[in-house]
Design a protein around this motif. Structure first.
Motif, short mmCIF file in Angstrom:
data_model
loop_
_atom_site.label_atom_id
_atom_site.label_comp_id
_atom_site.label_asym_id
_atom_site.label_seq_id
_atom_site.Cartn_x
_atom_site.Cartn_y
_atom_site.Cartn_z
N LEU A 55 -6.58 -1.23 -0.82
CA LEU A 55 -5.89 -2.31 -0.33
C LEU A 55 -5.82 -2.49 0.94
O LEU A 55 -6.03 -3.75 1.30
CB LEU A 55 -4.33 -2.22 -1.07
CG LEU A 55 -3.58 -3.62 -1.03
CD1 LEU A 55 -4.01 -4.37 -2.22
CD2 LEU A 55 -2.12 -3.22 -0.95
N LEU A 56 -5.87 -1.58 1.76
CA LEU A 56 -5.55 -1.65 3.38
C LEU A 56 -7.02 -2.18 4.02
O LEU A 56 -7.04 -3.08 4.45
CB LEU A 56 -5.30 -0.41 3.81
CG LEU A 56 -3.74 0.15 3.71
CD1 LEU A 56 -3.50 1.21 4.70
CD2 LEU A 56 -3.04 -1.06 4.55
N LEU A 57 -8.17 -1.54 3.22
CA LEU A 57 -9.29 -1.67 3.54
C LEU A 57 -9.88 -3.20 3.33
O LEU A 57 -10.07 -4.12 4.11
CB LEU A 57 -10.28 -0.92 2.96
CG LEU A 57 -11.72 -0.51 3.66
CD1 LEU A 57 -11.46 0.32 4.92
CD2 LEU A 57 -12.45 0.29 2.79
N VAL A 58 -9.56 -3.64 2.05
CA VAL A 58 -10.24 -4.98 1.62
C VAL A 58 -9.08 -6.05 2.07
O VAL A 58 -9.50 -7.22 2.86
CB VAL A 58 -10.42 -4.96 0.19
CG1 VAL A 58 -10.72 -6.57 -0.29
CG2 VAL A 58 -11.49 -4.25 -0.24
N TYR A 59 -7.80 -5.85 1.95
CA TYR A 59 -7.05 -7.03 2.14
C TYR A 59 -6.47 -6.97 3.74
O TYR A 59 -6.97 -7.96 4.50
CB TYR A 59 -5.67 -6.84 1.35
CG TYR A 59 -5.56 -7.62 0.08
CD1 TYR A 59 -5.25 -8.91 0.26
CD2 TYR A 59 -6.06 -7.05 -1.30
CE1 TYR A 59 -5.57 -9.79 -0.86
CE2 TYR A 59 -6.08 -8.04 -2.22
CZ TYR A 59 -5.75 -9.16 -2.20
OH TYR A 59 -5.72 -9.86 -3.34
N ALA A 60 -6.12 -6.00 4.38
CA ALA A 60 -5.76 -5.91 5.63
C ALA A 60 -6.77 -5.84 6.53
O ALA A 60 -6.98 -6.67 7.43
CB ALA A 60 -4.98 -4.66 5.94
N ALA A 94 1.00 -1.26 -0.20
CA ALA A 94 0.11 -0.15 -0.05
C ALA A 94 0.88 1.17 -0.17
O ALA A 94 0.57 2.14 -0.58
CB ALA A 94 -1.08 -0.01 1.16
N ALA A 95 1.93 1.24 0.71
CA ALA A 95 2.85 2.17 0.78
C ALA A 95 3.51 2.62 -0.62
O ALA A 95 3.72 3.81 -1.20
CB ALA A 95 4.07 2.17 1.70
N LEU A 96 3.73 1.54 -1.38
CA LEU A 96 4.36 1.64 -2.88
C LEU A 96 3.44 2.15 -3.71
O LEU A 96 3.49 3.31 -4.60
CB LEU A 96 4.77 0.49 -3.18
CG LEU A 96 6.10 -0.12 -2.58
CD1 LEU A 96 6.45 -1.63 -3.12
CD2 LEU A 96 7.53 0.59 -2.86
#
Lengths: 102, 173
Positions: free
Chosen positions: B56-61, B41-43
């Protein structure tokens, strides 16, 4: 130190994909294999975002959007299958799930 | 500073991905997956795709890794690890690592895509408006198909768990 070019991001993406693939090959726990599959999926999204950014195009980003959705659905169904499998066979080790061998 | 952060997150991502593969414990592997996703996500942020980093953070993490942890703890795989079982074949592992290393090395040595200098192109992923206009004009049909896919997946999960509890008998829940 970190050249901000597409090659750098593609290298990171390829590394992540290779690590995920290696995990699928060498691990024996179905859940961990599934995690490595997710890792490969995320690696491909990183490549798509990099291509999109360095071509000034929107298509890769939208495609990542769809990949995220499909991955969420896939994880839900896959984990349900794993739970069903565990209840039936009482194991998650892939070398003991050999019902098709005989 | 930006370059330092990018290098850090790149190394962090790959290192945590290695942690997923190398950890014996499934819970630790899931935690490494979480950290690796944060690095990705940082990339994404570095690539100016802010919405995708957030998603990405919301769905995956938020959802996927939590689901993984939930299943790992529900099934209690740790207690079932059989001692003294044979691992993956040494030859297979060596061949796999050699093939992957060869592929990466070829990529590093030969892969040289011409890229415009940073800042030459506007970042399309930075604007929320572009996502909306693309999703609701060009990609309207895929959006509806994906919505249908989510519905089918939900029904599939319900059917899978229901059938199992009916066939599996009275085993606790």
């Amino acid at each position: 130190m970190f050249p901000n070019t597409i090659n750098t991001y593609l290298l990171i993406s390829a590394l992540l994909f290779a690590i995920g693939f290696l995990g699928v090959l060498v691990r024996r726990n179905t859940l961990v294999i599934y995690m490595c599959l997710e890792l490969m999926l995320v690696a491909s999204t990183l490549a798509l975002v990099a291509f999109s950014r360095f071509n000034g195009s929107m298509d890769g980003n939208v495609f990542v959007f769809f990949i995220l959705t499909v991955a969420a659905a896939e994880v839900a169904v896959g984990l349900a299958i794993i739970v069903a499998l565990f209840r039936k066979r009482q194991t998650l080790q892939v070398d003991r799930l050999d019902g098709l061998r005989n | 500073m930006s370059s330092f952060l990018s290098t850090f997150f790149a190394v962090f991502t790959v290192g945590c991905a290695l942690g997923v593969v190398l950890n014996r414990n499934a819970v630790n592997a899931a935690m490494c997956l979480l950290l690796s996703l944060i690095g990705v996500a940082a990339l994404f942020v570095r690539l100016d795709a802010y919405l995708l980093a957030f998603l990405l953070l919301l769905v995956y993490a938020g959802a996927v890794v939590t689901l993984f942890l939930f299943i790992v703890m529900l099934l209690d795989v740790q207690g079932l690890a059989q001692p003294g079982r044979r691992g993956p074949g040494v030859a297979g592992t060596v061949i796999a690592i050699a093939l992957l290393a060869g592929g990466i090395a070829t990529f590093v040595l030969k892969g040289r895509l011409a890229t415009p200098p940073p800042g030459a192109l506007a970042a399309p992923g930075a604007s929320l408006k572009l996502y909306a206009s693309e999703l609701f004009t060009v990609y309207l049909l895929p959006v509806q198909v994906v919505g249908f896919l989510l519905l089918v997946a939900m029904l599939g999960v319900i059917v899978l768990s229901k059938k199992d509890s009916a066939a599996g008998g009275r085993d606790g829940d």
